[in-house]
Design a protein around this motif. Structure first.
Motif, PDB file in Angstrom:
ATOM      1  N   VAL A 100     -26.601  14.456 -11.763  1.00 35.32           N
ATOM      2  CA  VAL A 100     -27.786  13.820 -11.634  1.00 35.32           C
ATOM      3  C   VAL A 100     -27.324  12.470 -10.697  1.00 35.32           C
ATOM      4  O   VAL A 100     -28.057  12.320  -9.719  1.00 35.32           O
ATOM      5  CB  VAL A 100     -28.670  13.376 -12.824  1.00 35.32           C
ATOM      6  N   ASN A 101     -26.613  11.746 -11.140  1.00 33.54           N
ATOM      7  CA  ASN A 101     -26.165  10.440 -10.320  1.00 33.54           C
ATOM      8  C   ASN A 101     -25.871  11.166  -8.997  1.00 33.54           C
ATOM      9  O   ASN A 101     -25.803  10.234  -8.054  1.00 33.54           O
ATOM     10  CB  ASN A 101     -25.291   9.546 -11.285  1.00 33.54           C
ATOM     11  N   GLU A 102     -24.989  11.926  -9.005  1.00 31.98           N
ATOM     12  CA  GLU A 102     -24.339  12.396  -7.954  1.00 31.98           C
ATOM     13  C   GLU A 102     -25.117  13.144  -6.826  1.00 31.98           C
ATOM     14  O   GLU A 102     -24.905  12.653  -5.818  1.00 31.98           O
ATOM     15  CB  GLU A 102     -23.210  13.659  -8.205  1.00 31.98           C
ATOM     16  N   LEU A 103     -26.041  14.107  -7.191  1.00 29.96           N
ATOM     17  CA  LEU A 103     -26.922  14.498  -6.326  1.00 29.96           C
ATOM     18  C   LEU A 103     -28.348  14.192  -6.376  1.00 29.96           C
ATOM     19  O   LEU A 103     -29.036  14.738  -5.490  1.00 29.96           O
ATOM     20  CB  LEU A 103     -26.686  16.104  -6.490  1.00 29.96           C
ATOM     21  N   LEU A 104     -28.748  13.377  -7.049  1.00 27.78           N
ATOM     22  CA  LEU A 104     -30.308  13.127  -7.213  1.00 27.78           C
ATOM     23  C   LEU A 104     -30.255  11.509  -6.781  1.00 27.78           C
ATOM     24  O   LEU A 104     -31.021  11.238  -6.145  1.00 27.78           O
ATOM     25  CB  LEU A 104     -30.791  13.257  -8.634  1.00 27.78           C
ATOM     26  N   ILE A 105     -29.632  10.629  -7.518  1.00 29.00           N
ATOM     27  CA  ILE A 105     -29.971   9.240  -7.134  1.00 29.00           C
ATOM     28  C   ILE A 105     -29.282   8.731  -5.929  1.00 29.00           C
ATOM     29  O   ILE A 105     -28.390   9.256  -5.409  1.00 29.00           O
ATOM     30  CB  ILE A 105     -29.104   8.443  -8.454  1.00 29.00           C
ATOM     31  N   GLY A 106     -29.953   8.071  -5.395  1.00 28.80           N
ATOM     32  CA  GLY A 106     -29.766   7.483  -4.164  1.00 28.80           C
ATOM     33  C   GLY A 106     -28.528   6.396  -4.168  1.00 28.80           C
ATOM     34  O   GLY A 106     -28.492   5.664  -5.137  1.00 28.80           O
ATOM     35  N   THR A 107     -27.674   6.304  -3.057  1.00 24.03           N
ATOM     36  CA  THR A 107     -26.561   5.594  -2.978  1.00 24.03           C
ATOM     37  C   THR A 107     -26.768   4.056  -3.463  1.00 24.03           C
ATOM     38  O   THR A 107     -26.071   3.435  -4.148  1.00 24.03           O
ATOM     39  CB  THR A 107     -25.777   5.573  -1.928  1.00 24.03           C
ATOM     40  N   GLY A 108     -28.007   3.472  -3.017  1.00 23.20           N
ATOM     41  CA  GLY A 108     -28.105   2.135  -3.425  1.00 23.20           C
ATOM     42  C   GLY A 108     -28.517   1.784  -4.609  1.00 23.20           C
ATOM     43  O   GLY A 108     -28.455   0.709  -5.213  1.00 23.20           O
ATOM     44  N   ALA A 117     -37.655   7.021 -11.360  1.00 24.31           N
ATOM     45  CA  ALA A 117     -38.510   8.277 -11.633  1.00 24.31           C
ATOM     46  C   ALA A 117     -38.708   8.865 -10.247  1.00 24.31           C
ATOM     47  O   ALA A 117     -38.785  10.116 -10.279  1.00 24.31           O
ATOM     48  CB  ALA A 117     -39.905   7.845 -11.923  1.00 24.31           C
ATOM     49  N   ALA A 118     -38.558   8.343  -9.003  1.00 27.23           N
ATOM     50  CA  ALA A 118     -39.059   8.983  -7.987  1.00 27.23           C
ATOM     51  C   ALA A 118     -38.044   9.745  -7.579  1.00 27.23           C
ATOM     52  O   ALA A 118     -38.311  10.754  -6.968  1.00 27.23           O
ATOM     53  CB  ALA A 118     -39.245   7.938  -6.790  1.00 27.23           C
ATOM     54  N   TYR A 119     -36.623   9.693  -7.901  1.00 25.38           N
ATOM     55  CA  TYR A 119     -35.711  10.664  -7.458  1.00 25.38           C
ATOM     56  C   TYR A 119     -35.924  11.885  -8.293  1.00 25.38           C
ATOM     57  O   TYR A 119     -35.475  13.114  -7.881  1.00 25.38           O
ATOM     58  CB  TYR A 119     -34.378   9.910  -8.084  1.00 25.38           C
ATOM     59  N   VAL A 120     -36.689  11.825  -9.265  1.00 22.58           N
ATOM     60  CA  VAL A 120     -36.792  13.285 -10.266  1.00 22.58           C
ATOM     61  C   VAL A 120     -38.170  13.800  -9.698  1.00 22.58           C
ATOM     62  O   VAL A 120     -38.243  15.157  -9.826  1.00 22.58           O
ATOM     63  CB  VAL A 120     -36.677  13.054 -11.777  1.00 22.58           C
ATOM     64  N   VAL A 121     -39.158  13.151  -9.398  1.00 24.74           N
ATOM     65  CA  VAL A 121     -40.466  13.507  -9.135  1.00 24.74           C
ATOM     66  C   VAL A 121     -40.483  14.399  -8.018  1.00 24.74           C
ATOM     67  O   VAL A 121     -40.980  15.356  -7.627  1.00 24.74           O
ATOM     68  CB  VAL A 121     -41.328  12.662  -9.046  1.00 24.74           C
ATOM     69  N   ASP A 122     -39.516  13.883  -6.892  1.00 26.85           N
ATOM     70  CA  ASP A 122     -39.639  14.635  -5.458  1.00 26.85           C
ATOM     71  C   ASP A 122     -37.899  14.564  -5.315  1.00 26.85           C
ATOM     72  O   ASP A 122     -37.646  13.755  -4.470  1.00 26.85           O
ATOM     73  CB  ASP A 122     -40.354  13.942  -4.443  1.00 26.85           C
ATOM     74  N   PRO A 123     -37.204  15.327  -5.712  1.00 20.29           N
ATOM     75  CA  PRO A 123     -35.801  15.406  -5.449  1.00 20.29           C
ATOM     76  C   PRO A 123     -35.413  15.525  -3.964  1.00 20.29           C
ATOM     77  O   PRO A 123     -35.902  16.709  -3.332  1.00 20.29           O
ATOM     78  CB  PRO A 123     -35.310  16.681  -6.272  1.00 20.29           C
ATOM     79  N   LEU A 124     -34.559  14.645  -3.342  1.00 18.92           N
ATOM     80  CA  LEU A 124     -34.193  14.904  -1.942  1.00 18.92           C
ATOM     81  C   LEU A 124     -33.556  15.992  -1.839  1.00 18.92           C
ATOM     82  O   LEU A 124     -33.429  16.888  -0.727  1.00 18.92           O
ATOM     83  CB  LEU A 124     -33.590  13.694  -1.389  1.00 18.92           C
ATOM     84  N   ILE A 125     -32.694  16.537  -2.686  1.00 17.04           N
ATOM     85  CA  ILE A 125     -31.682  17.700  -2.114  1.00 17.04           C
ATOM     86  C   ILE A 125     -32.535  18.797  -2.232  1.00 17.04           C
ATOM     87  O   ILE A 125     -32.190  19.661  -1.588  1.00 17.04           O
ATOM     88  CB  ILE A 125     -30.610  17.817  -3.604  1.00 17.04           C
ATOM     89  N   ALA A 126     -33.700  18.983  -2.926  1.00 16.60           N
ATOM     90  CA  ALA A 126     -34.331  20.166  -2.756  1.00 16.60           C
ATOM     91  C   ALA A 126     -34.915  20.434  -1.295  1.00 16.60           C
ATOM     92  O   ALA A 126     -35.012  21.487  -0.812  1.00 16.60           O
ATOM     93  CB  ALA A 126     -35.632  20.236  -3.850  1.00 16.60           C
ATOM     94  N   ARG A 127     -35.697  19.095  -0.822  1.00 15.67           N
ATOM     95  CA  ARG A 127     -35.931  19.016   0.633  1.00 15.67           C
ATOM     96  C   ARG A 127     -34.943  19.570   1.680  1.00 15.67           C
ATOM     97  O   ARG A 127     -35.065  20.143   2.339  1.00 15.67           O
ATOM     98  CB  ARG A 127     -36.628  17.888   0.847  1.00 15.67           C
ATOM     99  N   VAL A 128     -33.763  18.827   1.524  1.00 19.83           N
ATOM    100  CA  VAL A 128     -32.454  19.219   2.273  1.00 19.83           C
ATOM    101  C   VAL A 128     -32.441  20.563   2.479  1.00 19.83           C
ATOM    102  O   VAL A 128     -32.020  21.281   3.330  1.00 19.83           O
ATOM    103  CB  VAL A 128     -31.371  18.278   1.895  1.00 19.83           C
ATOM    104  N   LEU A 129     -32.200  21.327   0.957  1.00 25.84           N
ATOM    105  CA  LEU A 129     -31.923  22.988   1.123  1.00 25.84           C
ATOM    106  C   LEU A 129     -32.905  23.464   1.632  1.00 25.84           C
ATOM    107  O   LEU A 129     -32.539  24.453   2.430  1.00 25.84           O
ATOM    108  CB  LEU A 129     -31.746  23.046  -0.510  1.00 25.84           C
ATOM    109  N   ASN A 130     -34.252  23.282   1.764  1.00 26.45           N
ATOM    110  CA  ASN A 130     -35.282  23.591   2.277  1.00 26.45           C
ATOM    111  C   ASN A 130     -35.212  23.692   3.849  1.00 26.45           C
ATOM    112  O   ASN A 130     -35.393  24.771   4.423  1.00 26.45           O
ATOM    113  CB  ASN A 130     -36.587  23.145   1.867  1.00 26.45           C
TER     114      ASN A 130
END
Length: 541
Positions: free
Chosen positions: A341-349, A366-379
């Motif tokens: 989660v910290n590795e692939l969901l949470i932003g570096t900052g 919460a924003a990192y879980v509500v709309d995960p960036l990794i999902a959008r990148v895979l898409n």
């Protein structure tokens, strides 16, 4: 991914209002702080019902990533300044009710020897032509290391012992129990090689201790049980062509996805060691009412995580080699619940802040879980081949919705949990202790997603393929309408560890040999061929 202006801010407000918190997990240098403090870096956290005793739970805390087995002369001691803790929430509030603390102490037993571990056969004496002032026959090197204490342990120049403390409750009800039971517990050293440690498995087994109350404990250097194509994952999810049977890298064929032993991409963690603390406890010690419960009872479910902490201040001694002065108060450096989660969901900052916070505070992320960036990148990286759900991915009114089971006490891990028991959004590795272990033959690397309910995200076993499970969850495999191909075939192509796991405590494989191990590259022949070899065919070290 801090901005959430594309969708309703009211959801985030609702999450925060209900005490929402984000999700977390760590492994292998995932935050800036732990990239600079590897000894405090939690690489992996495991909690599962013991394979050979369904009345017990095993928890394993791994720290200090990517240890090269040959990297002497001091190898890889636990840090005596770090407080290692395992924490259990058993009343659904994301706050620990039980804490297991581990503290280490190092002794230098051969201060004049150039390496931490030394030994040959029955011992080595100077030969006939030994230069003065040492005459022939003078003892030079002790016997090979065959024991952690007593005869056969003389070559352990650097030896660590540790204590295990159980803390129950808080405030006036706080109980502190020392679990050593008068025993001296020794950590198992790294596997230096066959001359120094001729029977390492036998030596390592001596580090398994039976404590009071049916508890077992182990600490020492072991093979890193994690497996992943790190190179492709962090090259902006640049999965390899071999990890595909359908023409899209990162989307496995049915045969590849079903393969439990072969790898179709390199395992970048192969051949490395890690430091592990493992403990097995009766389930009745962990539940809220001290009883065993069935899978359909809410009280069967516990939430777990691990932390590492350092003294808040440290003052180095002016005299070279002198002991520093350490504060009695501690600051948390790292925590881990669910993997990645910290590795692939949470932003570096936010990674450091996340690492040092508590699960009950996860609403800040919460924003990192509500709309995960990794999902959008895979898409986007698959040019839309991988469709992903429309956010929000977490719904506090429906805890079992999409990614909800990862952050709430909810079905399917907790089918009996009520709305009052769902708790705040929090990164806890939740385990239903009423679900018994899966047999070896029936165990699946994809855990719950493959119908193996004893696997991740119901706790986590050492063999669970958490990268593939997490990636599939990220692209919506738990959301209605997204559970079919290609979303249910996302993976990095690394399906097995390079070493066989053990089927009994402590479950991880013992440490790789410094003298005999090596790291493999893609395309190398034989067992070293990480692209084609079954882990079961690789010789144990």
């Amino acid at each position: 991914m801090k901005s959430i202006n594309r969708y309703s801010l009211s959801l985030i407000a609702a999450l925060l209002a209900c005490g929402a918190s984000s999700a977390q997990a760590a492994n292998h240098r995932e935050a800036p702080l732990t990239a600079l403090d590897a000894k405090a870096d939690i690489t992996d956290w495991f909690a599962f019902v013991s394979y050979d005793d369904p009345s017990k739970v095993t928890m394993i805390l791994n720290v200090d990533p990517l240890l090269d087995p040959s990297n002497g002369p001091n190898y890889f001691p636990f840090d005596p300044e770090i407080l290692y803790e395992m924490k259990v929430d058993n009343d659904f509030d994301a706050d620990e009710d039980l804490t297991l603390q581990f503290r280490f102490k190092t002794e230098s037993r051969l201060p004049g020897v150039f390496t931490g571990f030394v030994g040959i056969g029955d011992g080595l004496n100077t030969p006939f032509n030994s230069p003065v002032p040492l005459p022939a026959g003078t003892p030079l090197v002790p016997a090979a290391i065959t024991a952690l204490d007593g005869p056969g342990s003389e070559g352990l120049g650097l030896r660590q012992s540790y204590t295990v403390t159980l803390i129950k409750g808080k405030g006036k009800n706080r109980q502190v129990l020392e679990l050593n039971g008068g025993q001296k517990l020794y950590a198992v050293p790294s596997n230096v090689g066959p001359r120094t440690m001729p029977d390492y498995p036998a030596l390592a087994k001596q580090g398994i201790y039976d404590l009071v109350g049916g508890i077992k404990v182990f600490a020492g250097t072991v093979d890193d049980p994690f497996y992943i194509d790190l190179g492709s994952a962090f090259d902006t999810l640049n999965f390899r062509s071999g990890a595909s049977g359908v023409g899209v890298a990162g989307v496995l064929s049915d045969a590849q996805n079903a393969d439990e032993v072969r790898n179709f991409a390199p395992d970048d963690v192969a051949g490395f060691n890690v430091n592990a603390i493992a403990i097995e406890l009766p389930i009745a010690m962990l539940t809220h009412d001290g009883k065993l419960h069935g899978a359909n009872e809410a009280l069967a479910v516990i939430g777990t995580y691990a932390t590492t902490s350092r003294p808040r201040t440290k003052s180095y001694a002016e005299k070279p080699g002198g002991r520093p002065k350490l504060a009695n108060a501690y600051t948390q450096i790292q925590r881990m619940g669910n993997p990645l989660v910290n590795e692939l969901l949470i932003g570096t900052g936010d990674k450091d802040k996340f690492s040092m916070s508590e699960p009950k505070q996860d609403g800040d992320y919460a924003a990192y879980v509500v709309d995960p960036l990794i999902a959008r990148v895979l898409n986007a990286a698959t040019a839309g081949v991988l469709p992903v759900p429309v956010p929000p991915r977490v719904n506090p009114d429906q805890p079992a919705f999409d990614l909800g089971p990862l952050v709430f006490y909810a079905a399917p891990i907790c089918p009996a949990c009520t709305s009052e028991q769902r708790g705040p959004i929090a990164d806890l590795l939740r385990l239903n202790t009423g679900i018994g272990p899966t047999t070896t033959a029936a165990r699946k690397r994809m855990g719950f997603l493959a119908g193996d309910s004893a696997g991740f995200p119901n706790g986590r076993r050492v063999s669970d393929d958490v990268l593939d499970i997490t990636a599939q969850a990220a692209v919506g495999v738990l959301r209605a309408g997204f559970g079919a191909f290609p979303n249910n075939r996302v993976g990095d192509g690394v399906n097995a560890n390079d070493r066989n796991y053990q089927e009994s405590f402590p479950y991880v494989a013992f440490a790789n040999s410094g003298r005999q191990s090596r790291h493999v590259d893609p395309g190398e022949a034989g067992c070293a061929d990480s692209l084609t070899s079954a882990a079961a065919n690789c010789p144990e070290q």
